[in-house]
Design a protein around this motif. Structure first.
Motif, PDB file in Angstrom:
ATOM      1  N   LEU A  51      34.810  54.685  59.228  1.00  0.00           N
ATOM      2  CA  LEU A  51      34.680  54.547  60.672  1.00  0.00           C
ATOM      3  C   LEU A  51      33.944  53.257  61.043  1.00  0.00           C
ATOM      4  O   LEU A  51      34.309  52.569  61.997  1.00  0.00           O
ATOM      5  CB  LEU A  51      33.944  55.747  61.263  1.00  0.00           C
ATOM      6  CG  LEU A  51      34.722  57.055  61.380  1.00  0.00           C
ATOM      7  CD1 LEU A  51      33.797  58.176  61.828  1.00  0.00           C
ATOM      8  CD2 LEU A  51      35.892  56.903  62.361  1.00  0.00           C
ATOM      9  N   ALA A  52      32.933  52.929  60.247  1.00  0.00           N
ATOM     10  CA  ALA A  52      32.135  51.735  60.537  1.00  0.00           C
ATOM     11  C   ALA A  52      32.951  50.462  60.391  1.00  0.00           C
ATOM     12  O   ALA A  52      32.711  49.475  61.090  1.00  0.00           O
ATOM     13  CB  ALA A  52      30.923  51.691  59.622  1.00  0.00           C
ATOM     14  N   LEU A  53      33.920  50.472  59.474  1.00  0.00           N
ATOM     15  CA  LEU A  53      34.726  49.280  59.226  1.00  0.00           C
ATOM     16  C   LEU A  53      36.016  49.238  60.048  1.00  0.00           C
ATOM     17  O   LEU A  53      36.796  48.292  59.926  1.00  0.00           O
ATOM     18  CB  LEU A  53      35.073  49.187  57.733  1.00  0.00           C
ATOM     19  CG  LEU A  53      33.886  48.882  56.802  1.00  0.00           C
ATOM     20  CD1 LEU A  53      34.330  48.925  55.346  1.00  0.00           C
ATOM     21  CD2 LEU A  53      33.274  47.522  57.131  1.00  0.00           C
ATOM     22  N   LYS A  54      36.228  50.248  60.856  1.00  0.00           N
ATOM     23  CA  LYS A  54      37.439  50.267  61.683  1.00  0.00           C
ATOM     24  C   LYS A  54      37.475  49.033  62.571  1.00  0.00           C
ATOM     25  O   LYS A  54      36.490  48.651  63.191  1.00  0.00           O
ATOM     26  CB  LYS A  54      37.461  51.531  62.537  1.00  0.00           C
ATOM     27  CG  LYS A  54      38.769  51.703  63.306  1.00  0.00           C
ATOM     28  CD  LYS A  54      38.811  53.059  64.011  1.00  0.00           C
ATOM     29  CE  LYS A  54      40.136  53.221  64.757  1.00  0.00           C
ATOM     30  NZ  LYS A  54      40.213  54.549  65.428  1.00  0.00           N
ATOM     31  N   LYS A  55      38.645  48.383  62.612  1.00  0.00           N
ATOM     32  CA  LYS A  55      38.771  47.135  63.356  1.00  0.00           C
ATOM     33  C   LYS A  55      39.227  47.402  64.786  1.00  0.00           C
ATOM     34  O   LYS A  55      40.162  48.171  65.010  1.00  0.00           O
ATOM     35  CB  LYS A  55      39.754  46.195  62.660  1.00  0.00           C
ATOM     36  CG  LYS A  55      39.232  45.681  61.314  1.00  0.00           C
ATOM     37  CD  LYS A  55      40.223  44.709  60.672  1.00  0.00           C
ATOM     38  CE  LYS A  55      40.323  43.408  61.434  1.00  0.00           C
ATOM     39  NZ  LYS A  55      39.055  42.643  61.422  1.00  0.00           N
ATOM     40  N   TYR A  56      38.549  46.770  65.705  1.00  0.00           N
ATOM     41  CA  TYR A  56      38.900  46.913  67.120  1.00  0.00           C
ATOM     42  C   TYR A  56      39.233  45.560  67.754  1.00  0.00           C
ATOM     43  O   TYR A  56      39.391  45.470  68.968  1.00  0.00           O
ATOM     44  CB  TYR A  56      37.722  47.533  67.889  1.00  0.00           C
ATOM     45  CG  TYR A  56      37.338  48.921  67.441  1.00  0.00           C
ATOM     46  CD1 TYR A  56      38.128  50.027  67.767  1.00  0.00           C
ATOM     47  CD2 TYR A  56      36.178  49.131  66.692  1.00  0.00           C
ATOM     48  CE1 TYR A  56      37.754  51.311  67.365  1.00  0.00           C
ATOM     49  CE2 TYR A  56      35.803  50.399  66.286  1.00  0.00           C
ATOM     50  CZ  TYR A  56      36.598  51.482  66.628  1.00  0.00           C
ATOM     51  OH  TYR A  56      36.233  52.755  66.231  1.00  0.00           O
ATOM     52  N   ASP A  57      39.297  44.512  66.935  1.00  0.00           N
ATOM     53  CA  ASP A  57      39.436  43.168  67.497  1.00  0.00           C
ATOM     54  C   ASP A  57      40.845  42.583  67.389  1.00  0.00           C
ATOM     55  O   ASP A  57      41.047  41.393  67.589  1.00  0.00           O
ATOM     56  CB  ASP A  57      38.433  42.216  66.837  1.00  0.00           C
ATOM     57  CG  ASP A  57      38.631  42.103  65.322  1.00  0.00           C
ATOM     58  OD1 ASP A  57      39.594  42.705  64.802  1.00  0.00           O
ATOM     59  OD2 ASP A  57      37.820  41.415  64.680  1.00  0.00           O
ATOM     60  N   TYR A  85      33.431  45.396  68.925  1.00  0.00           N
ATOM     61  CA  TYR A  85      34.390  45.723  69.987  1.00  0.00           C
ATOM     62  C   TYR A  85      34.711  47.212  70.021  1.00  0.00           C
ATOM     63  O   TYR A  85      35.739  47.614  70.568  1.00  0.00           O
ATOM     64  CB  TYR A  85      35.681  44.917  69.800  1.00  0.00           C
ATOM     65  CG  TYR A  85      35.495  43.428  70.001  1.00  0.00           C
ATOM     66  CD1 TYR A  85      35.297  42.905  71.278  1.00  0.00           C
ATOM     67  CD2 TYR A  85      35.493  42.553  68.929  1.00  0.00           C
ATOM     68  CE1 TYR A  85      35.110  41.542  71.473  1.00  0.00           C
ATOM     69  CE2 TYR A  85      35.310  41.191  69.107  1.00  0.00           C
ATOM     70  CZ  TYR A  85      35.122  40.691  70.374  1.00  0.00           C
ATOM     71  OH  TYR A  85      34.937  39.338  70.572  1.00  0.00           O
ATOM     72  N   LYS A  86      33.843  48.008  69.441  1.00  0.00           N
ATOM     73  CA  LYS A  86      34.049  49.458  69.499  1.00  0.00           C
ATOM     74  C   LYS A  86      34.178  49.890  70.957  1.00  0.00           C
ATOM     75  O   LYS A  86      33.319  49.564  71.787  1.00  0.00           O
ATOM     76  CB  LYS A  86      32.875  50.182  68.848  1.00  0.00           C
ATOM     77  CG  LYS A  86      32.980  51.706  68.917  1.00  0.00           C
ATOM     78  CD  LYS A  86      31.749  52.371  68.306  1.00  0.00           C
ATOM     79  CE  LYS A  86      31.797  53.877  68.473  1.00  0.00           C
ATOM     80  NZ  LYS A  86      30.595  54.542  67.917  1.00  0.00           N
ATOM     81  N   PHE A 314      31.065  34.737  75.525  1.00  0.00           N
ATOM     82  CA  PHE A 314      32.475  34.971  75.226  1.00  0.00           C
ATOM     83  C   PHE A 314      32.885  36.226  75.974  1.00  0.00           C
ATOM     84  O   PHE A 314      32.302  37.297  75.763  1.00  0.00           O
ATOM     85  CB  PHE A 314      32.681  35.125  73.719  1.00  0.00           C
ATOM     86  CG  PHE A 314      34.112  35.297  73.306  1.00  0.00           C
ATOM     87  CD1 PHE A 314      35.072  34.369  73.661  1.00  0.00           C
ATOM     88  CD2 PHE A 314      34.503  36.393  72.548  1.00  0.00           C
ATOM     89  CE1 PHE A 314      36.406  34.521  73.274  1.00  0.00           C
ATOM     90  CE2 PHE A 314      35.824  36.560  72.145  1.00  0.00           C
ATOM     91  CZ  PHE A 314      36.780  35.617  72.507  1.00  0.00           C
ATOM     92  N   LEU A 315      33.821  36.101  76.878  1.00  0.00           N
ATOM     93  CA  LEU A 315      34.124  37.170  77.836  1.00  0.00           C
ATOM     94  C   LEU A 315      34.361  38.535  77.194  1.00  0.00           C
ATOM     95  O   LEU A 315      33.716  39.513  77.591  1.00  0.00           O
ATOM     96  CB  LEU A 315      35.311  36.768  78.713  1.00  0.00           C
ATOM     97  CG  LEU A 315      35.746  37.809  79.755  1.00  0.00           C
ATOM     98  CD1 LEU A 315      34.626  38.143  80.714  1.00  0.00           C
ATOM     99  CD2 LEU A 315      36.978  37.339  80.520  1.00  0.00           C
ATOM    100  N   PRO A 316      35.270  38.682  76.221  1.00  0.00           N
ATOM    101  CA  PRO A 316      35.476  40.036  75.672  1.00  0.00           C
ATOM    102  C   PRO A 316      34.226  40.637  75.042  1.00  0.00           C
ATOM    103  O   PRO A 316      34.004  41.850  75.139  1.00  0.00           O
ATOM    104  CB  PRO A 316      36.579  39.815  74.621  1.00  0.00           C
ATOM    105  CG  PRO A 316      37.281  38.570  75.048  1.00  0.00           C
ATOM    106  CD  PRO A 316      36.208  37.705  75.632  1.00  0.00           C
TER     107      PRO A 316
END
Length: 420
Positions: A51-57, A85-86, A314-316
């Motif tokens: 879960l910690a390494l899940k990519k959201y970017d 980016y979670k 950085f906006l996001p």
């Protein structure tokens, strides 16, 4: 960076008061690493490495311009690898409801105190933004916080205009008359803090403070500077403000050519973007129990350039954390030819429309973006120009606005108020 994504840490203890009984969420975990104690935000702690390494970017786009200046891969590290980016859904506080569409003007503390009746009669204005700490480091009310961070707190409070008790009464009156009240805190441009805390500020390698934009700057890497500004924000929340708006939440611009001569005191080897996001995550965590909203002002050019312009914005990254993102696309900040517009100052509608469309595309890259509320130029413009700016925002489906006037004097508002 203290803990990397996916890194396992041992929890030393938790504080019962940090546990949200409604959601089961822990606000802070006390952990130990290399014999040092740290606190990790519960919002960003997962129960497994997967879960910690899940990519959201995956949807995040960014310019690699700064790779040419620093090194290959710099941009990916600054805008993706070090950034969280979670998706976290923004909170709505039922006892502190934000207006559906914020229509506001900025005023000085003096005008907030002494021109209340005039301000409350402004047509189409439902929100007032008041400067509580200015860009010289003066806290404009009799704060109790300064003594904990400054050896001579009077340097920050000697321009205070009102007691906490009296300011609380005035805020209550504004709110009773239907106004939403925002405290604007200038954050990392603060000569008072810098002069009293040079080891926490921008210096040369001999420890001498360095001037940028005619001022000394606390380092946005400094945890002491983080704590000082967040404690002021918490105090403002207790006074009754509905929202805290952090301005100058950035590094000074124009330092790139002198970076080798400067010491930012980057203790944790973070990117500038990671430091700004980290500060705002910390502010959000600390302020959420007080049920106030957190906003961040942002330069326009990082949005146009799709990077951080070497100031950490950085906006996001910012919009993924705060409740409200507040860009500053002032017409006179754009050079001729921007957005293929010959003279942006002469084309308020076209300029704001083009800029907001660019912002919209970037906000779509995250699942739960902050509410988008734009600063618009209220100086060196007439009422029709203001009306055109507002129309552009409505036509792009982002109708909230904040009119920037440094002091919000009556004569300045009178000149343009028919455009609100």
């Amino acid at each position: 960076m203290i803990v990397k994504k996916g890194e396992k840490v041992k929890v030393e203890s938790i504080d019962q008061k940090d546990w949200d009984k409604d959601t089961g969420q822990m606000r802070w975990y006390k952990v130990k690493k290399q014999n040092k104690t740290y606190y990790l935000s519960g919002a960003y702690v997962e129960s497994s490495k997967k879960l910690a390494l899940k990519k959201y970017d995956q949807a995040i786009s960014y310019s690699t311009y700064w790779d040419d200046y620093y090194k290959d891969g710099y941009s990916k590290d600054a805008y993706a690898s070090q950034i969280d980016y979670k998706p976290i859904k923004k909170e709505i506080y039922k006892e502190n409801l934000m207006p559906k569409h914020v229509k506001s003007v900025h005023v000085s503390m003096d005008n907030f105190i002494n021109n209340q009746k005039y301000i409350e009669k402004l047509k189409n204005i439902n929100t007032i933004i008041v400067e509580t700490k200015n860009d010289e480091g003066s806290v404009l009310y009799a704060s109790d916080v300064c003594k904990d961070y400054l050896s001579d707190p009077s340097q920050a409070t000697n321009n205070a205009m009102i007691s906490k008790k009296d300011l609380t009464k005035i805020i209550k009156e504004y709110k009773k008359n239907g106004f939403y009240c925002v405290s604007r805190i200038v954050t990392f441009k603060d000569a008072v803090f810098a002069m009293e805390n040079p080891k926490e500020s921008l210096t040369d390698h001999n420890g001498n403070l360095v001037v940028y934009n005619d001022q000394y700057w606390p380092s946005a890497y400094s945890r002491k500077a983080w704590m000082y500004n967040v404690e002021l924000a918490k105090e403002c929340a207790d006074l009754g403000f509905n929202e805290i708006q952090f301005d100058y939440v950035r590094f000074p611009d124009g330092t790139a050519s002198a970076n080798s001569k400067l010491n930012f005191h980057n203790t944790y080897k973070e990117s500038k973007v990671a430091a700004i996001q980290g500060f705002l995550q910390y502010a959000k965590e600390e302020l959420s129990p007080k049920h106030v909203y957190v906003a961040a002002d942002m330069f326009a050019w990082p949005i146009v350039a799709c990077d951080d312009q070497d100031i950490g914005q950085f906006l996001p990254a910012i919009a993924n954390v705060v409740d409200i993102i507040c860009p500053m696309p002032y017409l006179d900040h754009f050079s001729n030819g921007s957005f293929n517009i010959d003279d942006p100052v002469e084309k308020p509608y076209d300029t704001l429309y083009a800029f907001t469309k660019i912002s919209d595309e970037q906000l779509k890259s995250i699942k739960y973006p902050a509410k988008y509320r734009t600063w618009i130029q209220g100086y060196n413009i007439d009422a029709d120009g203001v009306k055109q700016e507002i129309k552009a925002l409505k036509d792009t489906n982002y109708p909230d606005y904040m009119v920037w006037l440094a002091s919000g004097d009556k004569k300045d508002i009178d000149r343009i108020k028919s455009g609100f």
